[in-house]
Design a protein around this motif. Structure first.
Motif, PDB file in Angstrom:
ATOM      1  N   ALA A   1       0.886  -1.210  -0.018  1.00 20.74           N
ATOM      2  CA  ALA A   1       0.089  -0.011   0.176  1.00 20.74           C
ATOM      3  C   ALA A   1       0.746   1.258  -0.006  1.00 20.74           C
ATOM      4  CB  ALA A   1      -0.875   0.046   1.391  1.00 20.74           C
ATOM      5  N   LEU A   2       1.951   1.263   0.706  1.00 23.74           N
ATOM      6  CA  LEU A   2       2.825   2.483   0.817  1.00 23.74           C
ATOM      7  C   LEU A   2       3.592   2.600  -0.443  1.00 23.74           C
ATOM      8  CD1 LEU A   2       3.365   5.054   2.610  1.00 23.74           C
ATOM      9  CD2 LEU A   2       5.172   3.560   3.891  1.00 23.74           C
ATOM     10  N   VAL A   3       4.266   1.490  -0.651  1.00 21.67           N
ATOM     11  CA  VAL A   3       5.001   1.630  -1.982  1.00 21.67           C
ATOM     12  C   VAL A   3       4.121   2.069  -3.276  1.00 21.67           C
ATOM     13  CG1 VAL A   3       6.515   0.095  -3.552  1.00 21.67           C
ATOM     14  CG2 VAL A   3       6.676  -0.137  -1.168  1.00 21.67           C
ATOM     15  N   GLY A   4       3.009   1.184  -3.344  1.00 18.99           N
ATOM     16  CA  GLY A   4       2.326   1.578  -4.469  1.00 18.99           C
ATOM     17  C   GLY A   4       1.810   2.998  -4.654  1.00 18.99           C
ATOM     18  N   ALA A   5       1.483   3.781  -3.432  1.00 12.66           N
ATOM     19  CA  ALA A   5       0.984   4.984  -3.396  1.00 12.66           C
ATOM     20  C   ALA A   5       2.146   6.092  -3.541  1.00 12.66           C
ATOM     21  CB  ALA A   5       0.619   5.323  -1.866  1.00 12.66           C
ATOM     22  N   LEU A   6       3.511   5.721  -3.124  1.00 12.10           N
ATOM     23  CA  LEU A   6       4.601   6.730  -3.338  1.00 12.10           C
ATOM     24  C   LEU A   6       5.214   6.478  -4.561  1.00 12.10           C
ATOM     25  CD1 LEU A   6       6.268   6.460   0.160  1.00 12.10           C
ATOM     26  CD2 LEU A   6       5.167   8.320  -0.758  1.00 12.10           C
ATOM     27  N   SER A   7       5.337   5.355  -5.279  1.00 15.49           N
ATOM     28  CA  SER A   7       6.365   5.027  -6.313  1.00 15.49           C
ATOM     29  C   SER A   7       6.133   5.861  -7.527  1.00 15.49           C
ATOM     30  CB  SER A   7       6.269   3.381  -6.710  1.00 15.49           C
ATOM     31  OG  SER A   7       4.741   2.933  -6.870  1.00 15.49           O
ATOM     32  N   PRO A   8       4.773   6.401  -7.815  1.00 15.54           N
ATOM     33  CA  PRO A   8       4.895   7.245  -9.109  1.00 15.54           C
ATOM     34  C   PRO A   8       5.409   8.666  -8.834  1.00 15.54           C
ATOM     35  CG  PRO A   8       2.526   6.151  -8.606  1.00 15.54           C
ATOM     36  CD  PRO A   8       3.540   5.855  -7.437  1.00 15.54           C
ATOM     37  N   TYR A   9       5.981   8.803  -7.641  1.00 14.90           N
ATOM     38  CA  TYR A   9       6.014  10.302  -7.320  1.00 14.90           C
ATOM     39  C   TYR A   9       7.589  10.435  -7.032  1.00 14.90           C
ATOM     40  CZ  TYR A   9       1.223  10.885  -7.534  1.00 14.90           C
ATOM     41  OH  TYR A   9      -0.234  11.130  -7.788  1.00 14.90           O
ATOM     42  N   THR A  10       8.205   9.305  -6.434  1.00 15.82           N
ATOM     43  CA  THR A  10       9.173   9.383  -5.764  1.00 15.82           C
ATOM     44  C   THR A  10      10.391   7.868  -6.025  1.00 15.82           C
ATOM     45  OG1 THR A  10      11.034  10.098  -3.806  1.00 15.82           O
ATOM     46  CG2 THR A  10       8.761   8.889  -3.350  1.00 15.82           C
ATOM     47  N   SER A  11      11.498   8.150  -5.871  1.00 12.49           N
ATOM     48  CA  SER A  11      12.485   6.777  -6.096  1.00 12.49           C
ATOM     49  C   SER A  11      12.231   6.123  -4.822  1.00 12.49           C
ATOM     50  CB  SER A  11      14.025   7.192  -6.185  1.00 12.49           C
ATOM     51  OG  SER A  11      14.657   5.976  -6.158  1.00 12.49           O
ATOM     52  N   ILE A  12      12.025   4.740  -4.863  1.00 17.20           N
ATOM     53  CA  ILE A  12      11.678   3.874  -3.798  1.00 17.20           C
ATOM     54  C   ILE A  12      12.095   2.436  -4.279  1.00 17.20           C
ATOM     55  CG2 ILE A  12       9.356   3.488  -4.429  1.00 17.20           C
ATOM     56  CD1 ILE A  12       8.727   3.967  -1.278  1.00 17.20           C
ATOM     57  N   MET A  13      12.677   1.685  -3.233  1.00 22.04           N
ATOM     58  CA  MET A  13      12.855   0.238  -3.473  1.00 22.04           C
ATOM     59  C   MET A  13      11.878  -0.473  -2.767  1.00 22.04           C
ATOM     60  SD  MET A  13      15.885  -1.902  -1.845  1.00 22.04           S
ATOM     61  CE  MET A  13      14.815  -2.026  -0.392  1.00 22.04           C
ATOM     62  N   ARG A  14      11.229  -1.461  -3.168  1.00 23.59           N
ATOM     63  CA  ARG A  14      10.473  -2.304  -2.347  1.00 23.59           C
ATOM     64  C   ARG A  14      11.139  -3.551  -1.634  1.00 23.59           C
ATOM     65  NH1 ARG A  14       5.073  -3.717  -3.626  1.00 23.59           N
ATOM     66  NH2 ARG A  14       5.204  -2.718  -5.800  1.00 23.59           N
TER      67      ARG A  14
ATOM     68  N   SER B   1       4.857  -0.615   9.349  1.00 20.64           N
ATOM     69  CA  SER B   1       4.231  -1.466  10.365  1.00 20.64           C
ATOM     70  C   SER B   1       3.425  -1.010  11.330  1.00 20.64           C
ATOM     71  CB  SER B   1       5.556  -2.010  11.282  1.00 20.64           C
ATOM     72  OG  SER B   1       5.924  -0.743  11.994  1.00 20.64           O
ATOM     73  N   LEU B   2       3.008  -0.293  11.514  1.00 20.99           N
ATOM     74  CA  LEU B   2       1.979   0.579  12.509  1.00 20.99           C
ATOM     75  C   LEU B   2       0.883   0.785  12.145  1.00 20.99           C
ATOM     76  CD1 LEU B   2       1.741   1.312  15.696  1.00 20.99           C
ATOM     77  CD2 LEU B   2       2.543   3.737  14.598  1.00 20.99           C
ATOM     78  N   LEU B   3       0.568   1.169  10.801  1.00 19.31           N
ATOM     79  CA  LEU B   3      -0.737   1.702  10.075  1.00 19.31           C
ATOM     80  C   LEU B   3      -1.358   0.556   9.248  1.00 19.31           C
ATOM     81  CD1 LEU B   3       0.164   5.288   9.471  1.00 19.31           C
ATOM     82  CD2 LEU B   3      -0.944   4.419  11.486  1.00 19.31           C
ATOM     83  N   PRO B   4      -2.440   0.393   9.167  1.00 19.72           N
ATOM     84  CA  PRO B   4      -3.160  -0.254   8.268  1.00 19.72           C
ATOM     85  C   PRO B   4      -3.087   0.355   6.758  1.00 19.72           C
ATOM     86  CG  PRO B   4      -5.038   0.733   9.329  1.00 19.72           C
ATOM     87  CD  PRO B   4      -3.671   1.086  10.014  1.00 19.72           C
ATOM     88  N   PRO B   5      -3.502  -0.357   5.687  1.00 16.78           N
ATOM     89  CA  PRO B   5      -3.187  -0.048   4.195  1.00 16.78           C
ATOM     90  C   PRO B   5      -3.860   1.426   4.034  1.00 16.78           C
ATOM     91  CG  PRO B   5      -3.459  -2.205   4.237  1.00 16.78           C
ATOM     92  CD  PRO B   5      -3.686  -1.723   5.635  1.00 16.78           C
ATOM     93  N   ASP B   6      -5.213   1.591   4.315  1.00 17.64           N
ATOM     94  CA  ASP B   6      -5.775   2.688   4.203  1.00 17.64           C
ATOM     95  C   ASP B   6      -5.314   3.907   4.526  1.00 17.64           C
ATOM     96  OD1 ASP B   6      -7.628   1.341   2.653  1.00 17.64           O
ATOM     97  OD2 ASP B   6      -9.133   1.385   3.864  1.00 17.64           O
ATOM     98  N   ASP B   7      -4.754   3.975   5.794  1.00 10.80           N
ATOM     99  CA  ASP B   7      -3.956   4.892   6.480  1.00 10.80           C
ATOM    100  C   ASP B   7      -2.748   5.154   5.890  1.00 10.80           C
ATOM    101  OD1 ASP B   7      -6.084   5.318   8.083  1.00 10.80           O
ATOM    102  OD2 ASP B   7      -4.902   4.472   9.792  1.00 10.80           O
ATOM    103  N   LEU B   8      -1.891   3.987   5.352  1.00 13.08           N
ATOM    104  CA  LEU B   8      -0.661   4.344   4.733  1.00 13.08           C
ATOM    105  C   LEU B   8      -0.802   4.969   3.459  1.00 13.08           C
ATOM    106  CD1 LEU B   8       0.864   0.672   5.475  1.00 13.08           C
ATOM    107  CD2 LEU B   8       1.795   2.927   6.340  1.00 13.08           C
ATOM    108  N   ALA B   9      -1.975   4.793   2.761  1.00  9.69           N
ATOM    109  CA  ALA B   9      -2.021   5.229   1.474  1.00  9.69           C
ATOM    110  C   ALA B   9      -2.442   6.729   1.538  1.00  9.69           C
ATOM    111  CB  ALA B   9      -3.351   4.930   0.735  1.00  9.69           C
TER     112      ALA B   9
END
Length: 367
Positions: free
Chosen positions: A282-295, A348-356
């Motif tokens: 959820a977090l990687v998917g929301a961020l990857s179009p905007y910034t460099s990130i490794m899964r 680790s702390l937040l559920p997927p919707d909160d991470l998005a």
């Protein structure tokens, strides 16, 4: 009552803490009852110095099954968590005037634990074994001793990365260098399998491994272990406070043995892996179009590269005004002189919707 402090309006990606709904409250209660039925009063009295055999036997067999080899319960010492393990090792291994090498970037809260033993800390890139060996030679040329090298080589905090196989093999071959391997995240693997531990590659020679149930079960257990030679385990078991009080965290250790041998640990771990994989995605998917990130293939953290010229320290107050927080990269460098363009985000702390939603807020802050 607890360490975590929620801030109203902030989706906080700075805490490397478990999601509360994933803590096995009911399952742990069942294990406690089972341990008391099986062990009776023995579960509540002073424990065996190195840890109760039901736990060390189960843990040794599990580690051998994961990586191969023969179970070696005599090579395990039960601790009150990974931080306690590192503090114990520093107290035993560091002598006045010693230098301790730390990977960079690495787990920032380890710096103070090691410094408490009156060691001089120096940073080194553990992914470059030739540079590590050169640093060791230079320190010895000063007439100083390197007590050990500390690193988190598997699903590391903060980067989420794992050390390459060639670097692992080269590190354990550096003559006379003791390596303290923080292996806290090994079982939180979401694709494939975790790489072999340095401990396994070295056959226990010159490597001491730290493990913990903080991430895979619950940090409130304060339960972990040290894998070392039988001689090191005997030194740990002979410490004054162990001799005075018996095994560390005995009752929790007995309960963990029941949790493990009953199969509840495997069931819980499978649930954790599924949940944290979804949170990571959820977090990687929301961020990857905007910034460099490794899964990352495991662990709890993303190590995000900011656009050129941007400062993580400067971004933090802007992000918090948008309702999201993180740890700036310089925190994970010994002198705070690196990682200025990096953010550590914990999923680790937040559920997927909160991470998005947290990602959306961070993107706004990045402008």
């Amino acid at each position: 009552m607890i360490q975590f402090e929620a801030r109203p309006g902030i989706l906080d990606l700075s805490w490397g803490h478990p999601r509360p709904e994933l803590l096995p409250t009911a399952e742990w209660g069942v294990a406690q009852a089972g341990a008391l039925r099986a062990s009776g009063w023995r579960a509540l009295t002073y424990g065996y110095a190195a840890g109760p055999h039901p736990l060390t036997d189960w843990l040794a067999a599990r580690l051998a099954r994961i990586e191969g080899g023969t179970p070696q319960p005599e090579s395990l010492f039960v601790t009150a968590g990974a931080s306690h393990a590192l503090a114990l090792l520093a107290s035993l291994l560091v002598e006045p005037g010693d230098v301790v090498l730390v990977d960079e970037p690495t787990y920032h809260l380890a710096f103070q634990i090691i410094a408490d033993a009156r060691a001089e800390l120096r940073s080194v890139p553990a992914g470059d074994p030739a540079a590590v060996a050169a640093k060791v030679r230079a320190i010895r040329a000063e007439g100083r001793r390197v007590a050990f090298l500390y690193l988190v080589p598997t699903f590391a905090n903060p980067t989420g990365r794992s050390l390459e196989p060639a670097a692992r093999r080269a590190l354990v071959e550096i003559e006379g260098l003791t390596v303290v391997e923080d292996d806290t995240y090994r079982e939180l693997v979401y694709e494939g399998s975790a790489p072999p531990s340095l401990w396994h590659l070295a056959g226990g020679r010159n490597v001491i491994r730290i493990g913990s149930f903080a991430k895979t079960v619950a940090p409130g257990l304060r339960l972990g272990w040290i894998s070392g030679t039988p001689g090191l385990v005997n030194r740990l078991a002979s410490l004054g406070y162990v001799h005075s009080g018996g095994g560390v965290n005995h009752t929790t250790a007995v309960t963990m043995a029941e949790f493990g041998t009953s199969g509840a640990y495997d069931t819980h771990l499978a649930r954790l892996r599924d949940a944290y994989r979804a949170q990571r995605d959820a977090l990687v998917g929301a961020l990857s179009p905007y910034t460099s990130i490794m899964r990352p293939a495991g662990g709890w953290f993303l190590w995000v590269t900011m656009p050129p010229g941007r400062s993580a320290v400067d971004l933090l107050p802007v992000a918090e005004r948008q309702g999201v927080s993180f740890v700036p990269g310089p925190s994970f460098h010994l002198r705070g002189d690196g990682g200025h363009d990096r953010l550590r985000l914990s999923f680790s702390l937040l559920p997927p919707d909160d991470l998005a939603e947290a990602a959306a807020r961070l993107i706004v802050a990045l402008g």
